[in-house]
Motif scaffolding. Structure first.
Motif, PDB file in Angstrom:
ATOM      1  N   ARG A   1       0.817  -1.213   0.000  1.00 29.34           N
ATOM      2  CA  ARG A   1       0.000   0.000   0.000  1.00 29.34           C
ATOM      3  C   ARG A   1       0.855   1.270   0.000  1.00 29.34           C
ATOM      4  O   ARG A   1       0.317   2.360   0.091  1.00 29.34           O
ATOM      5  CB  ARG A   1      -0.909   0.026   1.238  1.00 29.34           C
ATOM      6  CG  ARG A   1      -1.982  -1.043   1.270  1.00 29.34           C
ATOM      7  CD  ARG A   1      -2.971  -0.757   2.400  1.00 29.34           C
ATOM      8  NE  ARG A   1      -4.042  -1.747   2.434  1.00 29.34           N
ATOM      9  CZ  ARG A   1      -4.019  -2.849   3.159  1.00 29.34           C
ATOM     10  NH1 ARG A   1      -2.962  -3.122   3.894  1.00 29.34           N
ATOM     11  NH2 ARG A   1      -5.065  -3.678   3.145  1.00 29.34           N
TER      12      ARG A   1
ATOM     13  N   ARG B   1       6.624   4.671  -6.081  1.00 24.61           N
ATOM     14  CA  ARG B   1       7.153   5.803  -6.860  1.00 24.61           C
ATOM     15  C   ARG B   1       8.671   5.803  -6.881  1.00 24.61           C
ATOM     16  O   ARG B   1       9.289   6.157  -7.881  1.00 24.61           O
ATOM     17  CB  ARG B   1       6.587   7.114  -6.296  1.00 24.61           C
ATOM     18  CG  ARG B   1       5.108   7.279  -6.644  1.00 24.61           C
ATOM     19  CD  ARG B   1       4.387   8.361  -5.851  1.00 24.61           C
ATOM     20  NE  ARG B   1       3.004   8.485  -6.320  1.00 24.61           N
ATOM     21  CZ  ARG B   1       1.975   8.892  -5.570  1.00 24.61           C
ATOM     22  NH1 ARG B   1       2.165   9.206  -4.299  1.00 24.61           N
ATOM     23  NH2 ARG B   1       0.767   8.963  -6.078  1.00 24.61           N
TER      24      ARG B   1
ATOM     25  N   CYS C   1      -4.688   4.195 -10.264  1.00 26.97           N
ATOM     26  CA  CYS C   1      -3.523   4.336  -9.377  1.00 26.97           C
ATOM     27  C   CYS C   1      -3.150   3.019  -8.707  1.00 26.97           C
ATOM     28  O   CYS C   1      -1.977   2.669  -8.626  1.00 26.97           O
ATOM     29  CB  CYS C   1      -3.811   5.400  -8.318  1.00 26.97           C
ATOM     30  SG  CYS C   1      -2.455   5.711  -7.185  1.00 26.97           S
TER      31      CYS C   1
ATOM     32  N   HIS D   1     -13.275  12.099  -6.164  1.00 26.74           N
ATOM     33  CA  HIS D   1     -12.320  11.434  -7.046  1.00 26.74           C
ATOM     34  C   HIS D   1     -12.502  11.927  -8.484  1.00 26.74           C
ATOM     35  O   HIS D   1     -13.635  12.120  -8.933  1.00 26.74           O
ATOM     36  CB  HIS D   1     -12.547   9.926  -6.977  1.00 26.74           C
ATOM     37  CG  HIS D   1     -11.431   9.131  -7.585  1.00 26.74           C
ATOM     38  ND1 HIS D   1     -11.252   8.992  -8.947  1.00 26.74           N
ATOM     39  CD2 HIS D   1     -10.409   8.450  -7.027  1.00 26.74           C
ATOM     40  CE1 HIS D   1     -10.181   8.256  -9.176  1.00 26.74           C
ATOM     41  NE2 HIS D   1      -9.656   7.913  -8.031  1.00 26.74           N
ATOM     42  N   PRO D   2     -11.396  12.121  -9.202  1.00 26.50           N
ATOM     43  CA  PRO D   2     -11.500  12.633 -10.573  1.00 26.50           C
ATOM     44  C   PRO D   2     -12.407  11.811 -11.488  1.00 26.50           C
ATOM     45  O   PRO D   2     -12.889  12.332 -12.492  1.00 26.50           O
ATOM     46  CB  PRO D   2     -10.047  12.593 -11.062  1.00 26.50           C
ATOM     47  CG  PRO D   2      -9.247  12.830  -9.819  1.00 26.50           C
ATOM     48  CD  PRO D   2     -10.000  12.075  -8.727  1.00 26.50           C
TER      49      PRO D   2
ATOM     50  N   SER E   1     -11.695  18.230  -7.901  1.00 25.97           N
ATOM     51  CA  SER E   1     -11.156  16.879  -8.024  1.00 25.97           C
ATOM     52  C   SER E   1      -9.919  16.586  -7.187  1.00 25.97           C
ATOM     53  O   SER E   1      -9.401  15.475  -7.245  1.00 25.97           O
ATOM     54  CB  SER E   1     -10.815  16.596  -9.496  1.00 25.97           C
ATOM     55  OG  SER E   1     -11.951  16.771 -10.319  1.00 25.97           O
TER      56      SER E   1
ATOM     57  N   GLU F   1      -7.267  21.727  -4.840  1.00 25.39           N
ATOM     58  CA  GLU F   1      -8.242  22.581  -5.512  1.00 25.39           C
ATOM     59  C   GLU F   1      -9.349  22.991  -4.538  1.00 25.39           C
ATOM     60  O   GLU F   1      -9.782  24.155  -4.515  1.00 25.39           O
ATOM     61  CB  GLU F   1      -8.831  21.824  -6.710  1.00 25.39           C
ATOM     62  CG  GLU F   1      -9.756  22.672  -7.531  1.00 25.39           C
ATOM     63  CD  GLU F   1     -10.466  21.881  -8.624  1.00 25.39           C
ATOM     64  OE1 GLU F   1     -10.145  20.682  -8.811  1.00 25.39           O
ATOM     65  OE2 GLU F   1     -11.352  22.454  -9.271  1.00 25.39           O
TER      66      GLU F   1
ATOM     67  N   TRP G   1      -6.745   9.642  -1.986  1.00 26.48           N
ATOM     68  CA  TRP G   1      -5.612   8.828  -1.550  1.00 26.48           C
ATOM     69  C   TRP G   1      -4.481   8.746  -2.566  1.00 26.48           C
ATOM     70  O   TRP G   1      -3.319   8.565  -2.213  1.00 26.48           O
ATOM     71  CB  TRP G   1      -6.082   7.403  -1.228  1.00 26.48           C
ATOM     72  CG  TRP G   1      -6.437   6.612  -2.445  1.00 26.48           C
ATOM     73  CD1 TRP G   1      -7.609   6.677  -3.135  1.00 26.48           C
ATOM     74  CD2 TRP G   1      -5.629   5.653  -3.114  1.00 26.48           C
ATOM     75  NE1 TRP G   1      -7.577   5.810  -4.198  1.00 26.48           N
ATOM     76  CE2 TRP G   1      -6.374   5.169  -4.209  1.00 26.48           C
ATOM     77  CE3 TRP G   1      -4.339   5.140  -2.901  1.00 26.48           C
ATOM     78  CZ2 TRP G   1      -5.872   4.213  -5.102  1.00 26.48           C
ATOM     79  CZ3 TRP G   1      -3.844   4.186  -3.779  1.00 26.48           C
ATOM     80  CH2 TRP G   1      -4.603   3.731  -4.866  1.00 26.48           C
ATOM     81  N   TRP G   2      -4.797   8.846  -3.856  1.00 31.14           N
ATOM     82  CA  TRP G   2      -3.859   8.657  -4.952  1.00 31.14           C
ATOM     83  C   TRP G   2      -2.917   9.836  -5.147  1.00 31.14           C
ATOM     84  O   TRP G   2      -1.942   9.744  -5.902  1.00 31.14           O
ATOM     85  CB  TRP G   2      -4.664   8.473  -6.245  1.00 31.14           C
ATOM     86  CG  TRP G   2      -5.657   9.595  -6.391  1.00 31.14           C
ATOM     87  CD1 TRP G   2      -6.942   9.616  -5.923  1.00 31.14           C
ATOM     88  CD2 TRP G   2      -5.423  10.894  -6.944  1.00 31.14           C
ATOM     89  NE1 TRP G   2      -7.531  10.840  -6.163  1.00 31.14           N
ATOM     90  CE2 TRP G   2      -6.610  11.646  -6.794  1.00 31.14           C
ATOM     91  CE3 TRP G   2      -4.317  11.497  -7.566  1.00 31.14           C
ATOM     92  CZ2 TRP G   2      -6.728  12.960  -7.234  1.00 31.14           C
ATOM     93  CZ3 TRP G   2      -4.441  12.809  -8.006  1.00 31.14           C
ATOM     94  CH2 TRP G   2      -5.645  13.525  -7.831  1.00 31.14           C
ATOM     95  N   ASP G   3      -3.191  10.960  -4.502  1.00 33.86           N
ATOM     96  CA  ASP G   3      -2.567  12.240  -4.839  1.00 33.86           C
ATOM     97  C   ASP G   3      -1.177  12.360  -4.239  1.00 33.86           C
ATOM     98  O   ASP G   3      -1.024  12.340  -3.016  1.00 33.86           O
ATOM     99  CB  ASP G   3      -3.474  13.365  -4.335  1.00 33.86           C
ATOM    100  CG  ASP G   3      -3.066  14.743  -4.836  1.00 33.86           C
ATOM    101  OD1 ASP G   3      -1.965  14.887  -5.397  1.00 33.86           O
ATOM    102  OD2 ASP G   3      -3.863  15.670  -4.639  1.00 33.86           O
ATOM    103  N   ALA G   4      -0.166  12.520  -5.080  1.00 30.00           N
ATOM    104  CA  ALA G   4       1.214  12.655  -4.590  1.00 30.00           C
ATOM    105  C   ALA G   4       1.377  13.902  -3.737  1.00 30.00           C
ATOM    106  O   ALA G   4       2.300  13.991  -2.930  1.00 30.00           O
ATOM    107  CB  ALA G   4       2.193  12.683  -5.768  1.00 30.00           C
ATOM    108  N   ARG G   5       0.494  14.884  -3.898  1.00 28.52           N
ATOM    109  CA  ARG G   5       0.581  16.119  -3.133  1.00 28.52           C
ATOM    110  C   ARG G   5      -0.253  16.057  -1.853  1.00 28.52           C
ATOM    111  O   ARG G   5      -0.392  17.068  -1.148  1.00 28.52           O
ATOM    112  CB  ARG G   5       0.080  17.296  -3.982  1.00 28.52           C
ATOM    113  CG  ARG G   5       0.865  17.486  -5.263  1.00 28.52           C
ATOM    114  CD  ARG G   5       0.167  18.501  -6.185  1.00 28.52           C
ATOM    115  NE  ARG G   5      -0.086  19.760  -5.521  1.00 28.52           N
ATOM    116  CZ  ARG G   5       0.729  20.791  -5.508  1.00 28.52           C
ATOM    117  NH1 ARG G   5       1.879  20.713  -6.131  1.00 28.52           N
ATOM    118  NH2 ARG G   5       0.402  21.900  -4.891  1.00 28.52           N
TER     119      ARG G   5
ATOM    120  N   ASP H   1      -3.420   3.345   2.224  1.00 28.49           N
ATOM    121  CA  ASP H   1      -2.518   3.319   3.376  1.00 28.49           C
ATOM    122  C   ASP H   1      -3.008   4.384   4.361  1.00 28.49           C
ATOM    123  O   ASP H   1      -2.661   5.556   4.259  1.00 28.49           O
ATOM    124  CB  ASP H   1      -1.098   3.642   2.881  1.00 28.49           C
ATOM    125  CG  ASP H   1      -0.026   3.219   3.863  1.00 28.49           C
ATOM    126  OD1 ASP H   1      -0.370   2.642   4.914  1.00 28.49           O
ATOM    127  OD2 ASP H   1       1.153   3.461   3.570  1.00 28.49           O
TER     128      ASP H   1
END
Lengths: 281, 281
Positions: A114, A120, A151, B147-148, B158, B162, B185-189, B230
């Protein structure tokens, strides 16, 4: 031409006519005056690499990209080594086919994992290992951000900004980013990230977001103009960023695959002309 | 407690037991020692607003949020006015129910439209109109990034960043953001945006990303721990940002809805304890 992209830059990605072998896809492009093609490794292998390269060259087509390398995320070190070897082979194939772009779908979470950060880092490490090969053969690795709904299982690189941050760790002659409208259209930061990407954009791929999503979410893409994406501003941003290469129409959709290929190709050309502002120069 | 969140902060969002009326859902929470509940307007209306408020109060439960306002994106001005009136009613209901948070699902592209910027401006305008009502009644509007994959039809906001950029246009006592693990959850930022959000976080909702997506993609959410998310790092970031409110478990999933509610509630409690580090204090 009000910022439109001419049909002289249209490329048919082979995935749009998935049922066709390489020779048939090349002949389809020729029949419809489509000057470039995006190739897939499985169809190239089926035709034979040298034979495939000769077929495309004899037809006078450009090869806009080879799809695809990637899938770097494995817990097992042997699996990671095998993937690197396969990606080196793909770089060599791209060079022999006469394209300077290998599209990367980087990989999702390794099974049972997870940790997005770990996945990455695996991707960054793998790309770093491939840079010398890419530079030696004059092939750029195009990091493609996939839609966040992929993802977990396909690609943990989920936005153009993230793909670009990764690409910027490496030399510009070896690593860039792919802008695929289907994957990135929703992003409020898209225009800014395209501008930031500039010459790092190595491929521009288009297809539309249509609803409902099918059971296999990989196959939900629509012909340009059939869905929700506003292609004008995205295309203008990509052009303003300096991208002047071919524009691939890549549509994963079972209904499109079941349509007669000549109908699909005619639709691709017509939509490209009307929606992306293309015209014969 | 190594950064975990105690069960004294667990809230059951009513959508997780969608088949239950308000009174049944309240009784379920009491039976399972769940100290808070996230309410939905349709079930509140069905029970009657005053009666619903009295039922929850008599049971000793906190109301962590009311779901939901929003759906601001309409081309027709009358429709936009009607939506504002409905959102004002929702703010009043939230106040009467004793919660300070109204969750907003802001709306997708208006029918036939492709202009994300226009949709986003409609949302900003609507929220601006609601700020005085929210302040007067002490209710914060929680902008939720969806989610987008829901960008076209549900919510053009999204990503958390934002949502936060939008919230920061308004006073902190009136507008904040919702962090829902399923959507972001997927967002690197993500970690950086959670830190930037700080006290603007007005709700933390949890459920898991599971695959494959069902035909109705709204219903693809899983029990915490069943999927790919995670929760540790996200929860730690939300805690470090200063969020100390209730944590809602909100699961849209037909199989969960068909399960006996007591089984669902027991699973919610057990997973919250093990995955989010909860314990009885």
């Amino acid at each position: 031409m009000n910022g439109g992209i001419g049909l002289d830059r249209l490329s048919l990605n082979q995935a749009t006519v998935k049922r066709l072998g390489l020779r048939e896809a090349v002949e389809l492009c020729v029949r419809h005056d489509i000057p470039a093609i995006g190739l897939w490794r499985d169809r190239v292998a089926e035709a034979g690499l040298a034979e495939a390269a000769a077929t495309v060259r004899a037809a006078g087509l450009r090869v806009s990209s080879l799809c695809r390398g990637g899938f770097f995320t494995h817990v097992d070190a042997d699996a990671r080594r095998a993937v690197l070897a396969d990606n080196r082979a793909a770089i060599g194939e791209a060079a022999e086919l006469g394209t300077d772009t290998l599209v990367l779908v980087s990989g999702g979470l390794p099974p049972g994992q997870r940790d997005l950060g770990l996945a990455r880092r695996m991707i960054a490490d793998a790309i770093g290992s491939l840079v010398p090969d890419a530079q030696r053969l004059g092939v750029r690795l195009g990091i493609e951000a996939l839609h966040p709904m992929f993802c977990a299982d396909r690609c943990v690189i989920s936005s153009l900004g993230e793909a670009l941050d990764l690409a910027l760790e490496f030399p510009a002659d070896a690593v860039g980013v792919v802008v695929d409208t289907y994957h990135v259209w929703w992003d409020a930061r898209l225009a800014a990230e395209i501008a930031r990407a500039g010459r790092r954009i190595v491929s521009y791929q288009v297809c539309d977001w249509v609803l409902p999503l099918p059971a296999d979410t990989l196959l939900g893409r629509g012909h340009v103009g059939d869905g929700f994406i506003d292609f004008g501003p995205i295309t203008a941003a990509v052009t303003a960023a300096g991208y002047d290469g071919d524009v691939e129409v890549e549509i994963f959709n079972a209904a499109v695959w079941d349509a007669p290929p000549d109908v699909t190709a005619a639709t691709v050309v017509e939509r490209f002309a009307t929606v992306l502002g293309g015209f014969r120069r």
